[in-house]
Design a protein around this motif. Structure first.
Motif, PDB file in Angstrom:
ATOM      1  N   ALA A   1      -9.467  78.524  -7.226  1.00 46.61           N
ATOM      2  CA  ALA A   1     -10.329  77.660  -8.028  1.00 46.61           C
ATOM      3  C   ALA A   1     -11.377  78.542  -8.671  1.00 46.61           C
ATOM      4  N   HIS A   2     -11.505  78.453  -9.965  1.00 43.32           N
ATOM      5  CA  HIS A   2     -12.460  79.310 -10.628  1.00 43.32           C
ATOM      6  C   HIS A   2     -13.680  78.534 -11.114  1.00 43.32           C
ATOM      7  N   ALA A   3     -13.979  77.480 -10.433  1.00 40.78           N
ATOM      8  CA  ALA A   3     -15.176  76.707 -10.748  1.00 40.78           C
ATOM      9  C   ALA A   3     -16.384  77.612 -10.620  1.00 40.78           C
ATOM     10  N   GLY A   4     -17.315  77.422 -11.506  1.00 42.23           N
ATOM     11  CA  GLY A   4     -18.521  78.214 -11.400  1.00 42.23           C
ATOM     12  C   GLY A   4     -18.554  79.364 -12.402  1.00 42.23           C
ATOM     13  N   HIS A   5     -17.427  79.632 -13.032  1.00 41.87           N
ATOM     14  CA  HIS A   5     -17.425  80.698 -14.030  1.00 41.87           C
ATOM     15  C   HIS A   5     -17.636  80.103 -15.407  1.00 41.87           C
TER      16      HIS A   5
ATOM     17  N   VAL B   1     -15.980  92.333  -8.672  1.00 40.97           N
ATOM     18  CA  VAL B   1     -15.220  92.158  -7.438  1.00 40.97           C
ATOM     19  C   VAL B   1     -15.780  90.911  -6.755  1.00 40.97           C
ATOM     20  N   HIS B   2     -14.894  89.974  -6.455  1.00 36.12           N
ATOM     21  CA  HIS B   2     -15.319  88.688  -5.880  1.00 36.12           C
ATOM     22  C   HIS B   2     -14.699  88.470  -4.508  1.00 36.12           C
ATOM     23  N   GLU B   3     -15.314  87.590  -3.780  1.00 32.38           N
ATOM     24  CA  GLU B   3     -14.675  87.100  -2.560  1.00 32.38           C
ATOM     25  C   GLU B   3     -14.708  85.582  -2.581  1.00 32.38           C
TER      26      GLU B   3
ATOM     27  N   ARG C   1     -15.816  78.561  -2.375  1.00 33.65           N
ATOM     28  CA  ARG C   1     -16.559  79.132  -3.501  1.00 33.65           C
ATOM     29  C   ARG C   1     -16.314  80.623  -3.582  1.00 33.65           C
ATOM     30  N   MET C   2     -16.619  81.182  -4.759  1.00 36.11           N
ATOM     31  CA  MET C   2     -16.520  82.635  -4.818  1.00 36.11           C
ATOM     32  C   MET C   2     -17.822  83.237  -5.259  1.00 36.11           C
ATOM     33  N   ARG C   3     -18.012  84.458  -4.818  1.00 41.56           N
ATOM     34  CA  ARG C   3     -19.222  85.155  -5.206  1.00 41.56           C
ATOM     35  C   ARG C   3     -18.919  86.634  -5.366  1.00 41.56           C
TER      36      ARG C   3
ATOM     37  N   HIS D   1     -10.380  88.280  -1.483  1.00 40.70           N
ATOM     38  CA  HIS D   1     -11.046  89.203  -2.407  1.00 40.70           C
ATOM     39  C   HIS D   1     -10.173  89.342  -3.653  1.00 40.70           C
ATOM     40  N   HIS D   2     -10.818  89.421  -4.789  1.00 37.92           N
ATOM     41  CA  HIS D   2     -10.055  89.607  -6.023  1.00 37.92           C
ATOM     42  C   HIS D   2     -10.932  90.261  -7.074  1.00 37.92           C
ATOM     43  N   ILE D   3     -10.273  90.764  -8.103  1.00 37.85           N
ATOM     44  CA  ILE D   3     -11.003  91.310  -9.244  1.00 37.85           C
ATOM     45  C   ILE D   3     -11.056  90.217 -10.289  1.00 37.85           C
ATOM     46  N   MET D   4     -12.259  89.959 -10.794  1.00 36.75           N
ATOM     47  CA  MET D   4     -12.458  88.852 -11.726  1.00 36.75           C
ATOM     48  C   MET D   4     -12.869  89.400 -13.079  1.00 36.75           C
ATOM     49  N   MET D   5     -12.135  89.004 -14.089  1.00 33.80           N
ATOM     50  CA  MET D   5     -12.490  89.398 -15.451  1.00 33.80           C
ATOM     51  C   MET D   5     -12.904  88.158 -16.218  1.00 33.80           C
TER      52      MET D   5
HETATM   53 CU    CU Z   1     -13.615  85.145  -8.983  1.00 32.63          CU
END
Ligand code: CU
Length: 165
Positions: free
Chosen positions: A161-165, A79-81, A90-92, A112-116
């Motif tokens: 933006a999914h930078a950082g994954h 779970v990200h924000e 950014r997300m964490r 907020h989102h669910i990240m897979m």
């Molecule tokens: Cu995310």
């Protein structure tokens, strides 16, 4: 000449005020189910893309939090924000998302989102992704909700933006 005082009883038209309680009643909320899930979807990926997001609307009857999620698609579901850090979005990962009683909380691109991540295969439009959501009430009691989220095209909604994954 006799004076008659006639009392004319005007027919009182009682217009029932639209019940505000009715407006709050949600047909989807079953007394036995604390959290209802609506409009869930997962963003489609392109070949080789290892991460995607899942989005939905959550509503809890009692104060609760959304604490975890899993899916057969991948071992890594978080779970990200999204939040501004300086002038960079950014997300964490977060431990939980608060669900105040009766309030619709939206998991959406840019919030907020669910990240897979570490996806084993491409997620294609038209597919359905099983997700198991876990909610916790104030009493510490946990409730598990299974959903089937349809996969929608890449360009649905704003693109995080999914930078950082
Ligand atoms: Cu995310």
């Amino acid at each position: 000449m006799q004076h008659f005082i006639r009392t004319i009883a005007a027919a009182a038209m009682l217009v029932a005020a639209a019940g505000s309680a009715q407006a709050q009643a949600n047909a989807n909320v079953n007394a036995n189910v604390n959290v209802s899930v609506k409009d869930a979807w997962v963003r489609a990926t392109v070949p080789g893309q290892k991460a995607t997001g899942a989005f939905m609307q959550l509503q809890a009857a009692r104060d609760s939090k959304f604490v975890s999620v899993s899916s057969p698609l991948t071992q890594t579901v978080e779970v990200h924000e999204m939040a501004m850090q300086g002038d960079v979005m950014r997300m964490r990962q977060v431990q939980s998302v608060d669900l105040p009683a009766g309030k619709t909380v939206e998991l959406k691109p840019g919030g907020h989102h669910i990240m897979m991540t570490n996806l084993k295969a491409q997620v294609k439009e038209g597919d359905t992704v099983p997700l198991t959501l876990v909610f916790e009430g104030k009493d510490g009691k946990r409730e598990q909700v299974e959903i089937q989220a349809p996969v929608k095209a890449l360009n649905s909604g704003a693109r995080p933006a999914h930078a950082g994954h």
